[in-house]
Design a protein around this motif. Structure first.
Motif, mmCIF file in Angstrom:
data_model
loop_
_atom_site.group_PDB
_atom_site.id
_atom_site.type_symbol
_atom_site.label_atom_id
_atom_site.label_comp_id
_atom_site.label_asym_id
_atom_site.label_seq_id
_atom_site.Cartn_x
_atom_site.Cartn_y
_atom_site.Cartn_z
ATOM 1 N N GLU A 102 0.930 -0.885 0.165
ATOM 2 C CA GLU A 102 0.105 0.175 -0.237
ATOM 3 C C GLU A 102 0.997 1.009 0.045
ATOM 4 O O GLU A 102 0.476 2.386 -0.505
ATOM 5 N N LYS A 103 1.841 1.137 1.079
ATOM 6 C CA LYS A 103 2.327 2.476 1.119
ATOM 7 C C LYS A 103 3.887 2.127 1.145
ATOM 8 O O LYS A 103 4.309 1.468 2.153
ATOM 9 N N TYR A 104 4.541 3.494 1.285
ATOM 10 C CA TYR A 104 6.078 3.327 1.926
ATOM 11 C C TYR A 104 6.427 4.600 2.839
ATOM 12 O O TYR A 104 6.396 5.726 1.979
ATOM 13 N N ASP A 105 6.686 4.399 4.026
ATOM 14 C CA ASP A 105 7.655 5.232 4.850
ATOM 15 C C ASP A 105 8.520 5.310 4.987
ATOM 16 O O ASP A 105 9.824 4.575 5.453
ATOM 17 N N GLU A 106 9.436 6.860 3.779
ATOM 18 C CA GLU A 106 10.536 6.770 3.464
ATOM 19 C C GLU A 106 11.215 7.483 5.614
ATOM 20 O O GLU A 106 12.332 6.755 5.654
ATOM 21 N N ASP A 107 11.005 7.563 5.958
ATOM 22 C CA ASP A 107 11.445 7.944 7.522
ATOM 23 C C ASP A 107 11.602 6.730 8.487
ATOM 24 O O ASP A 107 12.279 6.311 9.236
ATOM 25 N N GLU A 108 10.689 5.927 8.475
ATOM 26 C CA GLU A 108 10.770 4.981 9.226
ATOM 27 C C GLU A 108 11.308 3.845 8.201
ATOM 28 O O GLU A 108 11.482 2.844 9.127
ATOM 29 N N ARG A 109 11.621 3.709 6.960
ATOM 30 C CA ARG A 109 11.796 2.546 5.863
ATOM 31 C C ARG A 109 10.586 1.334 6.571
ATOM 32 O O ARG A 109 11.163 0.188 6.498
ATOM 33 N N VAL A 144 14.360 -1.352 3.534
ATOM 34 C CA VAL A 144 13.289 -1.383 3.856
ATOM 35 C C VAL A 144 13.735 -2.344 5.467
ATOM 36 O O VAL A 144 14.515 -3.009 5.232
ATOM 37 N N ARG A 145 13.270 -1.882 6.532
ATOM 38 C CA ARG A 145 13.456 -2.666 7.918
ATOM 39 C C ARG A 145 12.461 -2.924 8.280
ATOM 40 O O ARG A 145 12.883 -4.075 9.138
ATOM 41 N N GLN A 146 11.485 -2.710 8.086
ATOM 42 C CA GLN A 146 9.956 -3.220 8.301
ATOM 43 C C GLN A 146 9.643 -3.787 7.475
ATOM 44 O O GLN A 146 9.643 -2.973 6.524
ATOM 45 N N ILE A 147 8.510 -5.001 7.567
ATOM 46 C CA ILE A 147 7.335 -4.826 6.580
ATOM 47 C C ILE A 147 5.497 -5.242 7.903
ATOM 48 O O ILE A 147 5.939 -5.803 8.800
ATOM 49 N N LYS A 148 4.834 -3.808 7.370
ATOM 50 C CA LYS A 148 4.029 -3.971 8.646
ATOM 51 C C LYS A 148 2.341 -4.610 7.777
ATOM 52 O O LYS A 148 2.534 -4.314 7.197
ATOM 53 N N VAL A 149 2.264 -5.544 7.907
ATOM 54 C CA VAL A 149 1.618 -6.333 7.386
ATOM 55 C C VAL A 149 0.091 -5.817 7.768
ATOM 56 O O VAL A 149 0.167 -6.269 9.186
ATOM 57 N N LEU A 150 -1.796 -5.901 7.027
ATOM 58 C CA LEU A 150 -2.352 -5.426 7.716
ATOM 59 C C LEU A 150 -3.665 -6.405 7.114
ATOM 60 O O LEU A 150 -3.123 -6.731 5.896
ATOM 61 N N GLY A 151 -4.494 -6.745 7.642
ATOM 62 C CA GLY A 151 -5.023 -7.681 7.764
ATOM 63 C C GLY A 151 -6.273 -6.563 6.482
ATOM 64 O O GLY A 151 -6.174 -5.879 5.587
ATOM 65 N N PRO A 152 -7.490 -7.987 6.239
ATOM 66 C CA PRO A 152 -8.421 -7.211 5.088
ATOM 67 C C PRO A 152 -9.273 -6.156 6.003
ATOM 68 O O PRO A 152 -9.225 -6.100 7.585
ATOM 69 N N SER A 153 -9.304 -5.222 5.168
ATOM 70 C CA SER A 153 -9.972 -4.094 6.266
ATOM 71 C C SER A 153 -11.412 -4.432 6.311
ATOM 72 O O SER A 153 -12.091 -5.207 5.833
ATOM 73 N N ALA A 154 -12.120 -3.842 7.345
ATOM 74 C CA ALA A 154 -13.574 -4.836 7.763
ATOM 75 C C ALA A 154 -14.334 -2.656 7.142
ATOM 76 O O ALA A 154 -14.476 -1.805 6.852
ATOM 77 N N PRO A 155 -16.031 -3.691 6.491
ATOM 78 C CA PRO A 155 -16.762 -2.502 5.906
ATOM 79 C C PRO A 155 -17.085 -1.891 7.024
ATOM 80 O O PRO A 155 -17.147 -1.817 7.685
ATOM 81 N N THR A 156 -17.236 -0.217 5.944
ATOM 82 C CA THR A 156 -17.613 0.984 6.417
ATOM 83 C C THR A 156 -18.780 0.825 7.440
ATOM 84 O O THR A 156 -19.509 -0.148 6.377
ATOM 85 N N ARG A 157 -19.267 1.493 8.154
ATOM 86 C CA ARG A 157 -20.937 1.456 8.825
ATOM 87 C C ARG A 157 -21.476 1.988 7.902
ATOM 88 O O ARG A 157 -21.653 3.326 7.867
ATOM 89 N N ARG A 158 -22.585 2.002 7.468
ATOM 90 C CA ARG A 158 -23.627 1.861 6.973
ATOM 91 C C ARG A 158 -24.567 2.587 7.488
ATOM 92 O O ARG A 158 -25.253 1.152 8.590
ATOM 93 N N TYR A 159 -25.664 3.379 7.609
ATOM 94 C CA TYR A 159 -26.676 3.347 8.513
ATOM 95 C C TYR A 159 -27.915 3.174 7.311
ATOM 96 O O TYR A 159 -28.033 3.883 6.461
ATOM 97 N N GLY A 160 -29.185 2.832 8.105
ATOM 98 C CA GLY A 160 -30.235 2.698 7.536
ATOM 99 C C GLY A 160 -31.126 4.016 6.471
ATOM 100 O O GLY A 160 -30.664 5.356 7.437
ATOM 101 N N PRO A 161 -31.730 4.168 5.871
ATOM 102 C CA PRO A 161 -33.119 4.821 5.707
ATOM 103 C C PRO A 161 -33.526 5.585 6.967
ATOM 104 O O PRO A 161 -33.680 6.841 6.101
ATOM 105 N N LEU A 162 -33.083 5.252 7.479
ATOM 106 C CA LEU A 162 -34.119 5.893 8.671
ATOM 107 C C LEU A 162 -34.179 7.272 9.792
ATOM 108 O O LEU A 162 -34.050 7.759 10.850
ATOM 109 N N ARG A 163 -32.521 7.151 9.823
ATOM 110 C CA ARG A 163 -31.343 8.116 10.251
ATOM 111 C C ARG A 163 -31.990 9.488 10.556
ATOM 112 O O ARG A 163 -32.347 9.480 9.070
#
Length: 175
Positions: A102-109, A144-163
Motif C-alpha cells: 500500500e505505501k512506503y514510509d521513507e522516514d521509518e523505512r 526496508v527495515r520492516q514490513i507492516k502487514v495489515l489484514g483485510p479492512s472492515a466494511p464501513t458502517r452504513r446507516y439505514g435510510p431512517l437515520r
C-alpha cells in the motif's frame, strides 16, 4: 571511541576541501559566463541557437527524470515504487494475488502491505524477514527495515435510510 564519534568516516583533508572549492568556483564562473553570453546575444537581436550544445537544448525524457530524482533526493522512494510495480516477480504470484503493497514510509523505512484475509496476513508475517532481506538485496541495504502487514479492512458502517439528519447515533438523546 565514544558513542558520539562517527565510525569509518574520515574528516575531509585540505586537498579534498580545495577540490570542492575549485569545482564550486568553476561552476559559478561557467554560470556567469553563460549569463553574460545570453545578455550579449539578447542585445544583438535575440537568443539564437548555435551549433554547440547549451543549457537551452532539449533533454531526453529519461535523462530529465533521472536528473530530477537525483536533485530532489527521491532515489529510495522511486526504487520502492519500482518494487511495487514488480511485486508479483518479487514475492511470487500466489502471494501477490492476496497481498498488495500500500505505501512506503521513507522516514521509518517501513513497507505497509495489506492482505485480503487474515490467513494470508499471518502467512506474510511469517515470510516478512525473508521478504525484507530480498527487498534490501534488490534496493540496497537498509532501504526496508520492516514490513507492516495489515489484514483485510472492515466494511464501513452504513446507516439505514431512517437515520435522522444531524443525529450522531443511538445515544444522542441522553446528553
Amino acid at each position: 571511541m565514544s558513542a558520539q564519534e562517527p565510525q569509518n568516516t574520515p574528516e575531509p583533508s585540505g586537498v579534498d576541501l580545495a577540490r570542492v572549492a575549485l569545482r564550486a568556483a568553476k561552476e559559478a564562473a561557467r554560470a556567469r559566463g553563460d549569463a553574460a553570453q545570453q545578455k550579449k546575444q539578447a542585445r544583438r537581436g535575440g537568443l539564437r541557437s548555435g551549433a554547440r550544445a547549451d543549457g537551452r537544448d532539449p533533454m531526453a525524457l529519461g535523462s530529465a527524470i533521472n536528473r530530477l530524482i537525483t536533485e530532489r533526493g527521491w532515489e529510495a522512494p522511486a526504487a520502492v515504487g519500482g518494487v511495487m510495480g514488480r511485486w508479483p516477480q518479487i514475492v511470487g504470484e500466489d502471494v501477490a494475488n492476496h497481498c498488495v503493497p500500500e505505501k512506503y514510509d521513507e522516514d521509518e523505512r517501513v513497507l505497509v502491505v495489506r492482505c485480503d484475509s487474515t490467513a494470508w496476513a499471518t502467512n506474510l508475517r511469517l515470510l516478512a524477514p525473508t521478504l525484507v532481506a530480498r527487498l534490501n538485496e534488490d534496493l540496497g541495504h537498509g532501504t526496508v527495515r520492516q514490513i507492516k502487514v495489515l489484514g483485510p479492512s472492515a466494511p464501513t458502517r452504513r446507516y439505514g435510510p431512517l437515520r435522522a439528519p444531524g443525529s450522531s447515533g443511538p445515544g444522542d438523546t441522553y446528553r
